[in-house]
Scaffold this active site. Structure first.
Site, short mmCIF file in Angstrom:
data_model
loop_
_atom_site.label_atom_id
_atom_site.label_comp_id
_atom_site.label_asym_id
_atom_site.label_seq_id
_atom_site.Cartn_x
_atom_site.Cartn_y
_atom_site.Cartn_z
N CYS A 2 2.88 -0.45 4.87
CA CYS A 2 4.26 -0.13 4.45
C CYS A 2 3.63 2.05 3.62
O CYS A 2 4.26 2.72 4.41
CB CYS A 2 4.75 -0.75 2.87
SG CYS A 2 5.69 -2.16 3.64
N ARG A 32 -3.43 -6.54 6.49
CA ARG A 32 -3.07 -4.08 7.32
C ARG A 32 -4.06 -3.14 6.39
O ARG A 32 -3.55 -2.96 5.20
CB ARG A 32 -1.89 -4.40 7.94
CG ARG A 32 -0.99 -5.47 8.73
CD ARG A 32 0.12 -5.44 8.52
NE ARG A 32 1.31 -5.66 7.86
CZ ARG A 32 2.80 -5.42 7.49
NH1 ARG A 32 2.78 -4.86 8.21
NH2 ARG A 32 2.97 -5.98 6.35
C1 UGA Z 1 4.99 -0.95 -0.88
C2 UGA Z 1 6.47 -0.56 -2.68
O1 UGA Z 1 5.95 -1.13 -4.01
C3 UGA Z 1 8.12 -1.36 -2.69
O2 UGA Z 1 8.91 -1.66 -3.49
C4 UGA Z 1 8.21 -1.66 -1.10
O3 UGA Z 1 9.80 -2.02 -0.15
C5 UGA Z 1 7.41 -1.53 0.31
O4 UGA Z 1 6.15 -1.02 0.10
C6 UGA Z 1 7.81 -2.00 1.77
O5 UGA Z 1 8.02 -0.34 1.87
O6 UGA Z 1 7.96 -2.53 1.96
P1 UGA Z 1 3.83 -3.00 -0.82
O7 UGA Z 1 3.22 -2.85 0.05
O8 UGA Z 1 4.18 -5.04 -1.34
O9 UGA Z 1 4.83 -3.07 -1.88
O10 UGA Z 1 2.24 -2.68 -2.39
P2 UGA Z 1 3.06 -1.96 -3.44
O11 UGA Z 1 2.62 -3.02 -4.50
O12 UGA Z 1 3.76 -0.63 -3.50
O13 UGA Z 1 0.71 -2.11 -2.91
C7 UGA Z 1 0.63 -0.87 -2.54
C8 UGA Z 1 -1.41 -0.34 -2.15
O14 UGA Z 1 -1.52 0.06 -4.02
C9 UGA Z 1 -2.14 -1.57 -2.57
O15 UGA Z 1 -2.84 -1.86 -2.04
C10 UGA Z 1 -2.15 -1.79 -4.04
O16 UGA Z 1 -3.66 -2.05 -3.99
C11 UGA Z 1 -1.79 -0.06 -4.29
N1 UGA Z 1 -1.83 0.22 -5.90
C12 UGA Z 1 -0.98 -0.15 -6.48
C13 UGA Z 1 -2.89 0.57 -6.85
O17 UGA Z 1 -3.87 1.36 -5.69
N2 UGA Z 1 -2.78 1.63 -7.84
C14 UGA Z 1 -2.36 0.99 -8.69
O18 UGA Z 1 -1.79 1.30 -9.59
C15 UGA Z 1 -0.88 0.49 -7.19
#
Ligand code: UGA
Length: 447
Positions: A271, A342
């Protein structure tokens, strides 16, 4: 009479949405064009790892003992058109090969397959993440191609679920956003979401472009927070500061907040990376590219973290080539509680070191099969202990709880060198140091 609901596309979003709609009490028919997916779902099996989803599904899939029978699956568009009052479109919109823009072909073909079967009043609700302007175009297509004409309406209802929390985010969303063009559409969607709204989820009614923009701007903001803290991590490294303390301290300001300020190897997944790129591409088409040039920087800060992790590893191994060095990698998925690899930063780092001659052994609690099929030439181990056995350096790249609960002393007995690099700022540095490890984390003072 209760509304009948269909869900088109049964991937992450669709499978969860279909099960959640059945849980809310509706009769639901899910459709996918991949027969294997449908076979699995009919047996109550989820095609991916997502906590709580299989239980939810099995509670409702027809034919499963003790289920409500409210959820069925089909591959037949005519049956779908006949069945539903409200049709949710949940197909994916991946990044187009070799371009920033997203690939709308799955959405377009879903609408084209559905339209001829809409013979009476129906509401088609897009949930996929799409470039702003798509809903307008698709609404016109429906009105022209559905036998019901203008009675085949469109609404846009972006989805905000997070992998790993998909069930709870769908049943109790922190907001429901609907882009509508008629009172009838709004009324139908209020009926669909009556339960979560009663339980407190805010219901935001808007026009098409705003609904589409809410989704891409939310993901852009989240990506910006992560890259911001990773940029601060780079400054901390240059100055001897500690980014974890910095994040804590700025996070107490509730205008900033503490969430999404964990520095490390950055964001990945299906995403955030593709959404910010598609957003930039769309802004370019609209002649508003200047508004989003900052996202280019967000993207490049993010991608840079992967390379920084590789260089930190090289430094810890003495600065030379990786040849002959054994590297244990803990984590393959892009985030914990998911089997999704992914655009995973963890696998990207593992792959770079492997391609430079390092002997990389990866372990992940749930992502092994997906990692193996994406990167078959990496080494894989069945446990964290086995991955660490004989390693000159251990990289912690996905913050699974299992890794925080590891006993550093036990791992120390099997490692060739006690050097650990925390790419997610999630391990207990003191516990590792006490067990004799040299501990390094991105943006934090060294051993
Ligand atoms: C993200 C959004 O958070 C959702 O609200 C949205 O619905 C979704 O995309 C989508 O478009 O379908 P997601 O892809 O499940 O959700 O993952 P996230 O929890 O956002 O994490 C994304 C990435 O950021 C991960 O690789 C995580 O490790 C990283 N991350 C997250 C960090 O490096 N630091 C942080 O503080 C938080």
């Amino acid at each position: 009479m209760a509304l009948k609901i269909t869900v088109i596309g049964t991937g992450y979003l669709g499978a969860t949405h279909a099960a959640a709609m059945a849980e809310l009490g509706f009769e639901v028919l899910g459709l996918d064009v991949v027969p294997e997916k449908i076979d699995k779902l009919r047996r109550g099996e989820v095609p991916m790892y997502e906590p709580g989803l299989e239980e939810l599904l099995r509670r409702h899939v027809a034919g499963i003992e003790g289920s409500t029978g409210r959820l069925r699956f089909t591959m037949d568009w005519a049956e779908l058109g006949e069945f539903g009052d409200v049709h949710f479109v949940c197909v994916n919109t991946p990044q187009r090969h070799g371009e920033y823009a997203c690939d709308m072909s799955y959405v377009d073909s879903a609408i084209a397959s559905l339209a001829p079967h809409l013979k009476g009043p129906a509401l088609v609700v897009g949930k996929s993440t799409v470039p702003v302007g798509s809903a307008d175009r698709l609404a016109a297509y429906l009105a022209e191609h559905a036998p019901a004409g203008a009675d085949a309406e469109l609404a846009w209802n972006p989805e905000f679920l997070r992998e790993g929390f998909a069930v709870q985010d769908t049943l109790r969303p922190d907001r429901i956003v609907v882009g509508v063009r008629s009172e009838r559409s709004e009324k139908l969607l209020r009926e669909v979401y009556a339960t979560p709204v009663e339980e407190g989820s805010p219901f935001v009614v808007t026009d098409f472009p705003t609904a589409e923009l809410v989704k891409t701007s939310a993901n852009s903001f989240l990506a910006t927070k992560i890259s911001f803290i990773n940029a601060m991590a780079e400054l901390c490294e240059a100055t001897g500061g500690d980014v974890a303390k910095l994040a804590e301290a700025i996070g107490y300001d509730d205008r900033i907040g503490r969430k999404f300020l964990r520095a490390g190897i950055g964001f990945g997944g299906g995403c955030l990376p593709k959404d910010i790129r598609a957003f930039m591409a769309r802004a370019g088409e609209l002649g508003a590219d200047q508004a989003l040039t900052f996202l280019r920087e967000i993207d490049s800060i993010n991608m840079r973290q992967r390379g920084r992790m590789v260089e930190l590893t090289r430094q810890e191994l003495g600065g030379g080539p990786f040849l002959g060095k054994r590297v244990a990698v803990l984590g393959a998925t892009f985030k914990p509680d998911s089997d999704d690899v992914r655009d995973s930063p963890a696998l990207n780092v593992a792959g770079q070191i492997h391609l430079q001659g390092g002997q990389v052994t990866v372990y992940d609690p749930k992502g092994m099969d997906n990692a193996r099929s994406l990167f078959p030439t990496l080494g894989y181990a069945d446990s964290a202990l086995e991955a660490v056995r004989g390693a000159h350096v251990v990289l912690h790249l996905t913050e699974w709880r299992e890794f925080r609960e590891l006993d550093p002393a036990k791992l120390g007995e099997v490692a060739a060198e006690r050097v650990v690099l925390d790419g997610r700022n999630a391990l207990d540095a003191e516990a590792w140091r006490r067990a004799g490890w040299r501990f390094r984390a991105m943006g934090r003072p060294g051993a």
